[in-house]
Design a protein around this motif. Sequence first.
Motif, PDB file in Angstrom:
ATOM      1  N   LEU A 229       0.620  -1.096  -0.039  1.00  0.00           N
ATOM      2  CA  LEU A 229       0.014  -0.084  -0.036  1.00  0.00           C
ATOM      3  C   LEU A 229       0.994   1.352  -0.145  1.00  0.00           C
ATOM      4  O   LEU A 229       0.664   2.235  -0.611  1.00  0.00           O
ATOM      5  N   GLY A 230       1.809   1.207   0.811  1.00  0.00           N
ATOM      6  CA  GLY A 230       2.792   2.590   0.964  1.00  0.00           C
ATOM      7  C   GLY A 230       3.551   2.653  -0.395  1.00  0.00           C
ATOM      8  O   GLY A 230       3.507   3.888  -0.984  1.00  0.00           O
ATOM      9  N   ALA A 231       4.062   1.803  -0.903  1.00  0.00           N
ATOM     10  CA  ALA A 231       4.803   1.645  -1.947  1.00  0.00           C
ATOM     11  C   ALA A 231       3.970   2.213  -3.385  1.00  0.00           C
ATOM     12  O   ALA A 231       4.232   2.872  -4.129  1.00  0.00           O
ATOM     13  N   VAL A 232       3.021   1.480  -3.408  1.00  0.00           N
ATOM     14  CA  VAL A 232       2.055   2.104  -4.560  1.00  0.00           C
ATOM     15  C   VAL A 232       1.607   3.233  -4.537  1.00  0.00           C
ATOM     16  O   VAL A 232       1.445   4.172  -5.809  1.00  0.00           O
ATOM     17  N   ALA A 233       1.250   3.863  -3.543  1.00  0.00           N
ATOM     18  CA  ALA A 233       1.016   5.265  -3.262  1.00  0.00           C
ATOM     19  C   ALA A 233       2.047   6.109  -3.826  1.00  0.00           C
ATOM     20  O   ALA A 233       1.942   7.202  -4.468  1.00  0.00           O
ATOM     21  N   ILE A 234       3.383   5.933  -3.367  1.00  0.00           N
ATOM     22  CA  ILE A 234       4.310   6.692  -3.751  1.00  0.00           C
ATOM     23  C   ILE A 234       4.708   6.642  -5.278  1.00  0.00           C
ATOM     24  O   ILE A 234       4.908   7.536  -6.086  1.00  0.00           O
ATOM     25  N   LEU A 235       4.705   5.263  -5.797  1.00  0.00           N
ATOM     26  CA  LEU A 235       4.801   5.164  -7.142  1.00  0.00           C
ATOM     27  C   LEU A 235       3.788   5.930  -8.048  1.00  0.00           C
ATOM     28  O   LEU A 235       3.974   6.246  -9.175  1.00  0.00           O
ATOM     29  N   LEU A 236       2.690   5.781  -7.432  1.00  0.00           N
ATOM     30  CA  LEU A 236       1.402   6.431  -8.324  1.00  0.00           C
ATOM     31  C   LEU A 236       1.699   8.025  -8.450  1.00  0.00           C
ATOM     32  O   LEU A 236       1.523   8.641  -9.457  1.00  0.00           O
ATOM     33  N   LEU A 237       2.065   8.453  -7.169  1.00  0.00           N
ATOM     34  CA  LEU A 237       2.590   9.833  -7.216  1.00  0.00           C
ATOM     35  C   LEU A 237       3.515  10.409  -8.216  1.00  0.00           C
ATOM     36  O   LEU A 237       3.769  11.177  -9.009  1.00  0.00           O
ATOM     37  N   LEU A 238       4.791   9.354  -8.045  1.00  0.00           N
ATOM     38  CA  LEU A 238       5.798   9.410  -9.115  1.00  0.00           C
ATOM     39  C   LEU A 238       5.331   9.479 -10.561  1.00  0.00           C
ATOM     40  O   LEU A 238       5.806  10.158 -11.259  1.00  0.00           O
ATOM     41  N   SER A 239       4.443   8.495 -10.716  1.00  0.00           N
ATOM     42  CA  SER A 239       3.967   8.198 -12.374  1.00  0.00           C
ATOM     43  C   SER A 239       3.409   9.116 -12.686  1.00  0.00           C
ATOM     44  O   SER A 239       3.390   9.708 -14.080  1.00  0.00           O
TER      45      SER A 239
END
Length: 327
Positions: free
Chosen positions: A46-56
């Motif tokens: 959950l934490g990683a996908v939130a950060i990666l979505l922001l970066l994407s």
Amino acid sequence: MTTPRPALGVAMVLGSGALFAVNGTVSKLVLRAGLNAQQLTLLRALGAVAILLLLSVALRPGARRLRVTARQLPLLIGYGLTGFFLVPMLYFVAISRLPVGIGLLFEYSAPLLVALWARFGQRHRVRPRLWVGLALSLVGLGCVAEVWGGLRLDGLGVLAGVGAAVFLAGYYVLGARGVQGRDTLSLCTWAFGGSAVAGLLTRAVTAGTGGWEPLTGRAGGVPVALLCAYVVVLGSVVPYLLVAGAMRHLPATSVGIVGMVEPVLAAAVAWVVIGAGEALNAAQLGGGALVLLGVVLAETARAAPPGRQTVPPAPDAVVTGAAAAGR
């Protein structure tokens, strides 16, 4: 086009290996504080996908990179379930019952399985040293487990480590196809997203096994919530991006071999931080060296076509034949 800079690539792999190595001990402290493997896997995803979505969204070309077709979905789902859900969860189970270094060594047998798949599943040409590498690694794992005195390691921990290796091998095979059609950021975003969905479904099916009270506690004198933040940011997102960046400067096989500093560093960090329970005896240290030597031989035994990567950037356990899979 980026001009390859091998020295920078090596530095990036060593940096990711160090972060992953520390992550093993941090994860074990979190597990000892009361969170179970399923919960830690879910938090991480959950934490990683939130950060990666922001970066994407923030980086060019923006959200368009996340577009997906119906034909791509099965690969993305399989990639996320193997490398980003099952591998880390089984790894967390393994290190909760075994020393961190030993758990990683079992997971590190994945490159051998990939090489065997290339030989027998895909009928690729391999060099004879593959069999030497396989033999050395099997002998090494036997020394790690001290089979001459009966299996002295926790049986469930060993099964979890072996299971992590099997799914990590599947992750490599799927990832080798996935990286051909998507950029690394979107691929990892989808994979962590699939892992998060799988974690939520698993928690729902198991009726929410395990409470979240440990998040308010401390482990090793550090708040558990802060340790979990390390697992997400410095134990997952940053090292994955470092490995992906290193792939622009080094061949995948070189990334895998340099990344083998991880189990060595992980065992050392765990011994310093956690104590005597993480120490390995002489036979286990020798066995670990045989395993790593065997993996090097296997990694260099595959005669891949020029320009093709044989191992994708990995997720938590191994930047090698674990270019980086699931810790």
